[in-house]
Design a protein around this motif. Structure first.
Motif, PDB file in Angstrom:
ATOM      1  N   UNK A  84     -11.644 121.392 -49.656  1.00 53.95           N
ATOM      2  CA  UNK A  84     -12.316 120.090 -49.699  1.00 53.95           C
ATOM      3  C   UNK A  84     -11.615 119.090 -48.787  1.00 53.95           C
ATOM      4  N   UNK A  85     -10.284 119.091 -48.785  1.00 55.38           N
ATOM      5  CA  UNK A  85      -9.541 118.168 -47.928  1.00 55.38           C
ATOM      6  C   UNK A  85      -9.775 118.465 -46.452  1.00 55.38           C
ATOM      7  N   UNK A  86      -9.765 119.749 -46.094  1.00 56.25           N
ATOM      8  CA  UNK A  86     -10.011 120.111 -44.698  1.00 56.25           C
ATOM      9  C   UNK A  86     -11.441 119.775 -44.295  1.00 56.25           C
ATOM     10  N   UNK A  87     -12.391 119.935 -45.223  1.00 53.71           N
ATOM     11  CA  UNK A  87     -13.778 119.576 -44.921  1.00 53.71           C
ATOM     12  C   UNK A  87     -13.917 118.077 -44.709  1.00 53.71           C
ATOM     13  N   UNK A  88     -13.224 117.309 -45.527  1.00 56.41           N
ATOM     14  CA  UNK A  88     -13.270 115.853 -45.358  1.00 56.41           C
ATOM     15  C   UNK A  88     -12.661 115.428 -44.026  1.00 56.41           C
ATOM     16  N   UNK A  89     -11.523 116.058 -43.688  1.00 57.24           N
ATOM     17  CA  UNK A  89     -10.895 115.724 -42.417  1.00 57.24           C
ATOM     18  C   UNK A  89     -11.794 116.123 -41.249  1.00 57.24           C
ATOM     19  N   UNK A  90     -12.416 117.291 -41.339  1.00 56.04           N
ATOM     20  CA  UNK A  90     -13.332 117.730 -40.287  1.00 56.04           C
ATOM     21  C   UNK A  90     -14.511 116.774 -40.166  1.00 56.04           C
ATOM     22  N   UNK A 131      -7.030 113.365 -35.573  1.00 55.41           N
ATOM     23  CA  UNK A 131      -6.771 112.736 -36.871  1.00 55.41           C
ATOM     24  C   UNK A 131      -5.689 113.545 -37.566  1.00 55.41           C
ATOM     25  N   UNK A 132      -4.661 112.870 -38.038  1.00 46.36           N
ATOM     26  CA  UNK A 132      -3.528 113.531 -38.683  1.00 46.36           C
ATOM     27  C   UNK A 132      -3.393 112.992 -40.106  1.00 46.36           C
ATOM     28  N   UNK A 175     -11.923 121.234 -34.868  1.00 42.17           N
ATOM     29  CA  UNK A 175     -10.998 122.210 -35.426  1.00 42.17           C
ATOM     30  C   UNK A 175      -9.968 121.513 -36.327  1.00 42.17           C
ATOM     31  N   UNK A 176      -9.444 122.276 -37.318  1.00 40.69           N
ATOM     32  CA  UNK A 176      -8.408 121.774 -38.210  1.00 40.69           C
ATOM     33  C   UNK A 176      -7.220 122.724 -38.116  1.00 40.69           C
ATOM     34  N   UNK A 177      -6.034 122.158 -37.842  1.00 37.13           N
ATOM     35  CA  UNK A 177      -4.808 122.932 -37.763  1.00 37.13           C
ATOM     36  C   UNK A 177      -3.821 122.457 -38.828  1.00 37.13           C
ATOM     37  N   UNK A 178      -2.889 123.348 -39.166  1.00 35.36           N
ATOM     38  CA  UNK A 178      -1.804 122.996 -40.082  1.00 35.36           C
ATOM     39  C   UNK A 178      -0.502 123.099 -39.315  1.00 35.36           C
ATOM     40  N   UNK A 179       0.222 121.985 -39.237  1.00 35.92           N
ATOM     41  CA  UNK A 179       1.447 121.954 -38.447  1.00 35.92           C
ATOM     42  C   UNK A 179       2.567 121.269 -39.211  1.00 35.92           C
ATOM     43  N   UNK A 180       3.794 121.489 -38.708  1.00 32.25           N
ATOM     44  CA  UNK A 180       4.965 120.846 -39.271  1.00 32.25           C
ATOM     45  C   UNK A 180       5.244 119.542 -38.542  1.00 32.25           C
ATOM     46  N   UNK A 221       4.415 119.021 -43.974  1.00 34.96           N
ATOM     47  CA  UNK A 221       3.236 119.761 -43.529  1.00 34.96           C
ATOM     48  C   UNK A 221       2.106 118.777 -43.247  1.00 34.96           C
ATOM     49  N   UNK A 222       1.457 118.949 -42.082  1.00 39.53           N
ATOM     50  CA  UNK A 222       0.397 118.036 -41.655  1.00 39.53           C
ATOM     51  C   UNK A 222      -0.889 118.816 -41.420  1.00 39.53           C
ATOM     52  N   UNK A 223      -1.997 118.158 -41.731  1.00 37.41           N
ATOM     53  CA  UNK A 223      -3.311 118.643 -41.331  1.00 37.41           C
ATOM     54  C   UNK A 223      -3.693 117.870 -40.068  1.00 37.41           C
ATOM     55  N   UNK A 224      -3.993 118.591 -38.979  1.00 33.37           N
ATOM     56  CA  UNK A 224      -4.368 117.966 -37.708  1.00 33.37           C
ATOM     57  C   UNK A 224      -5.801 118.370 -37.393  1.00 33.37           C
ATOM     58  N   UNK A 225      -6.685 117.385 -37.362  1.00 33.31           N
ATOM     59  CA  UNK A 225      -8.061 117.615 -36.953  1.00 33.31           C
ATOM     60  C   UNK A 225      -8.287 117.046 -35.558  1.00 33.31           C
TER      61      UNK A 225
END
Length: 575
Positions: free
Chosen positions: A65-71, A282-283, A254-259, A265-269
C-alpha cells in the motif's frame, strides 16, 4: 501476622518409595511437566502459526500500500509537471506560427504576447525573439538582455536541430536559476527565428508543492546528470549535486528501496519526464511510512502475548488440577493399603494375643489347682509358724493367678472384637478396657487420667472394636504430646436425644495453626523424627466416619489439644 502464599502444589516433592524400578511412572512432577509441555505445545503451535502468517500478510499488505501510494504520488506529480511544460511549449509553438518575424520584432507586440501568456498560463518571466544567427532581436522582461548573443549556447543549436527545446535549470547571463522553453520557426531559404521564454524555477517548485506529499515525503526534480533542479528537503538546494545515484531510465514510474546516508531504509519513487532533461523523484523514509504497520504489529504482539498468557494459565491450572487429583487418588490408595495393613496387623496381634491367652490360661489353671491342693493339705495340719507362712504364700499365688486370668480375659475380649460387629456397648466400659493397657505407662510417666462421663448416657449400639481403636489412637496421640506429669481427660456428655459427645483432652504441647487443618491427612505427622507415621489420626478419622460419627479438633500451642467425637446412639447404617 505474616502472610505467605505457597504456590507449590502438594504433589511437587512427592516420591513413591514403593515404586521400585518403575519410579518414573509414579513421578507426579514428571507427569506434570509432560502434561504442561505437551498441552501447551499443542495449544500454542496454531497460535504462533496464525500470528506468523498474520504478521507476514499484514506487513506485505502495508508495504504494498505504501509503495502504491508513493507510485501514485510520483505519477500525479509527473502528469502535473508534464502538463505545465507541454501547455506552455504548445502555446509558444502556436505563437511562432501565428505571428511573423516582423510582427514579433516589434516590442509592443512581444509585450502584448508576454502579458497574455502571463494572464492565461502564468509562469512566464520574459520573452525574446532570436534571429538565425543567434542574436536577440527583441526582448521583453526584467533583465537587460537586449542584443544578447546566444550563438555559442548549446541550447540554441539544439532548438534549431529539434524544433523545440526545454532546458534544465541553469544560471545563464542573469546569474539566477531558471529554465528556458524555446521553439524554432523555419521560414524557408535558410531563414528562421527562435522564440525563447524563461520560466523561473520557483514556479516549478510551487507546482510540486501543490501535489499532496505529506510530512514524510521529499519531492524534487533532478536532471540526467544528478543536479538538483528544485530545492530538496534532504539532499540540498537547487543546482547542488544529488548525493544518491541517478536511477536508470524507465518508461513508467518505478519504486526502489535504498539505504540512506544514515543507514536508514528509503523508498525512492521516480519517473522520467519525456522530451525534457528532468527526472521527478520522491523519497520517503520507510520507517515513517511503516508507522501504521508498527501499530498493527503491536496489536498482533499484544494478541499473541495475551493468548499465550491465557493458554499457559489454563494449561497450568488444568495440569495442576489433574495431577493433584492423581496425587489425591494415589494418597487414598496408599492410605487404604496402609489401613488394610494396619487392620491386618491388629487382627494378627489379636489372634496372637488370643493364642497367648489360651496358652497362658492352661498353666494358670494348673497353678491355681496346685495352689488349692496345697491349701487343702495345709489346713488339717496343726498350727505352726511354717504352716501359717505357707498358707499366706499360697494365697499370694492364687491372687496372682486371678490377676493373670483377668488380663488374659481382657486380651481375649479385645481380640474377639477385631471383626466388624454392631452391639450394645457401655462407654465407660470401653474406655476402661482401653486404659487398662496403658495404666502402667501412665503411672510410670506420672500422667493423670481423669474420666468424666455423664451418668445419663445410656448404652448404645456401635462397633466395640472400632471404638476401642479410636480411643486407643487418641490416647496414644495424647501421651505423645505430653511431658511427664501431664493430664489426660475423657469427658462424655449427652448433647441430644440421638447423639453424644466424647472429648479427649490433653494439656500437652499443642498443634501449630498451620498444621491443625492437616492433622487428618494421610502421612502428615509432626513427629516424623520421633517415629510418627502420619496414619493414626487419618485412620481414626476414617473409623469415626464408618461408625456414623464425626470428629473435630481444637488446639493451642503450649496449652493442649482437644478432640471432640460426635457419636450417634442409634446409627442408621454401619459402614
Amino acid at each position: 501476622m505474616a502472610f505467605k502464599i505457597n504456590l507449590k502444589p502438594k504433589f511437587w516433592d512427592y516420591r513413591d518409595v514403593a515404586a521400585g524400578p518403575y519410579r518414573n511412572l509414579f513421578s507426579l512432577r514428571r507427569i506434570w511437566y509432560l502434561s504442561v509441555f505437551l498441552t501447551a505445545g499443542a495449544a500454542l503451535a496454531p497460535v504462533f502459526f496464525l500470528a506468523a502468517i498474520d504478521y507476514q500478510v499484514t506487513q506485505k499488505a502495508i508495504e504494498s500500500e505504501n509503495m502504491l501510494r508513493l507510485s501514485r504520488l510520483v505519477s500525479n506529480a509527473r502528469r502535473t509537471l508534464s502538463f505545465f511544460l507541454v501547455e506552455r511549449q504548445s502555446a509558444m509553438e502556436f505563437l511562432s506560427r501565428d505571428n511573423s518575424f516582423e510582427s514579433l520584432s516589434k516590442p509592443s507586440r512581444l509585450f502584448d504576447i508576454l502579458r497574455n501568456l502571463k494572464t492565461s498560463f502564468g509562469g512566464f518571466t520574459d520573452l525574446g525573439l532570436i534571429d538565425e544567427s543567434g542574436r536577440q532581436i527583441t526582448y521583453i522582461g526584467p533583465y537587460d538582455l537586449d542584443s544578447a548573443d546566444y550563438s555559442d549556447q548549446k541550447w540554441f543549436e539544439e532548438v534549431k536541430a529539434q524544433g523545440s527545446y526545454t532546458s534544465d535549470v541553469f544560471l545563464g547571463f542573469r546569474r539566477s536559476p531558471h529554465m528556458v522553453l524555446a521553439v524554432y520557426c523555419d521560414m524557408g531559404g535558410d531563414r528562421g527565428f527562435v522564440l525563447r521564454a524563461t520560466i523561473e524555477t520557483e514556479d516549478i517548485h510551487q507546482k510540486l508543492l501543490q501535489v499532496e506529499t505529506g510530512s514524510v515525503s521529499d519531492l524534487f526534480i533532478v536532471n540526467h546528470d544528478g543536479v538538483l533542479q528544485t530545492d530538496s528537503r534532504s539532499y540540498g538546494g537547487i543546482l547542488e549535486r544529488l548525493s544518491v545515484p541517478v536511477p536508470e531510465r524507465a518508461d513508467s514510474t518505478r519504486i526502489l528501496e535504498r539505504r540512506g546516508e544514515g543507514g536508514e531504509t528509503l523508498y525512492v519513487g521516480y519517473a522520467y519526464i519525456d522530451e525534457t532533461p528532468f527526472i521527478l523523484m520522491a523519497v520517503k523514509n520507510k520507517s515513517e511510512m511503516m508507522r501504521p504497520w508498527l501499530k498493527a504489529r503491536r496489536q498482533i504482539t499484544t494478541y499473541l502475548l495475551g493468548s499465550i498468557a491465557i493458554i499457559l494459565m489454563v494449561v497450568l491450572a488444568v495440569a495442576t488440577y489433574l495431577v493433584s487429583r492423581i496425587h489425591a487418588a494415589d494418597q487414598r490408595r496408599v492410605a487404604t493399603l496402609h489401613q488394610v495393613e494396619y487392620t491386618n496387623k491388629l487382627a494378627s496381634i489379636g489372634r496372637l494375643a488370643a493364642g497367648v491367652a489360651h496358652e497362658i490360661n492352661n498353666p494358670l489353671a494348673i497353678i491355681n489347682e496346685k495352689a488349692g491342693l496345697i491349701m487343702d493339705l495345709l489346713r488339717p495340719q496343726p498350727e505352726a509358724a511354717l504352716r501359717t507362712r505357707l498358707i499366706e504364700q499360697t494365697e499370694v499365688i492364687s491372687a496372682s493367678v486371678k490377676r493373670c486370668a483377668t488380663i488374659t480375659r481382657r486380651l481375649l475380649g479385645f481380640a474377639r472384637r477385631m471383626d466388624v460387629s454392631v452391639e450394645s456397648v457401655n462407654l465407660r466400659e470401653v474406655i476402661e478396657s482401653v486404659l487398662s493397657f496403658l495404666r502402667n505407662e501412665a503411672q510410670y510417666r506420672s500422667i493423670n487420667i481423669d474420666i468424666q462421663i455423664d451418668p445419663e448416657i445410656p448404652d448404645f449400639d456401635s462397633d466395640r472394636g472400632k471404638l476401642q481403636q479410636v480411643f486407643l489412637n487418641l490416647i496414644n496421640n495424647a501421651f505423645a504430646a505430653l511431658e511427664d506429669g501431664g493430664n489426660v481427660t475423657f469427658k462424655a456428655d449427652l448433647i441430644s436425644e440421638n447423639s453424644i459427645r466424647v472429648s479427649v483432652i490433653d494439656d500437652g504441647c499443642g498443634i501449630a495453626p498451620e498444621d491443625l487443618k492437616r492433622v487428618f491427612e494421610p502421612f502428615f505427622s509432626t513427629r516424623t523424627k520421633q517415629g510418627g507415621t502420619g496414619l493414626g489420626l487419618s485412620i481414626t478419622y476414617g473409623l469415626v466416619q464408618e461408625i456414623g460419627g464425626s470428629i473435630d479438633v481444637t488446639s493451642r500451642v503450649g496449652e493442649g489439644t482437644r478432640f471432640d467425637i460426635i457419636l450417634p446412639l442409634k446409627p442408621e447404617t454401619m459402614k
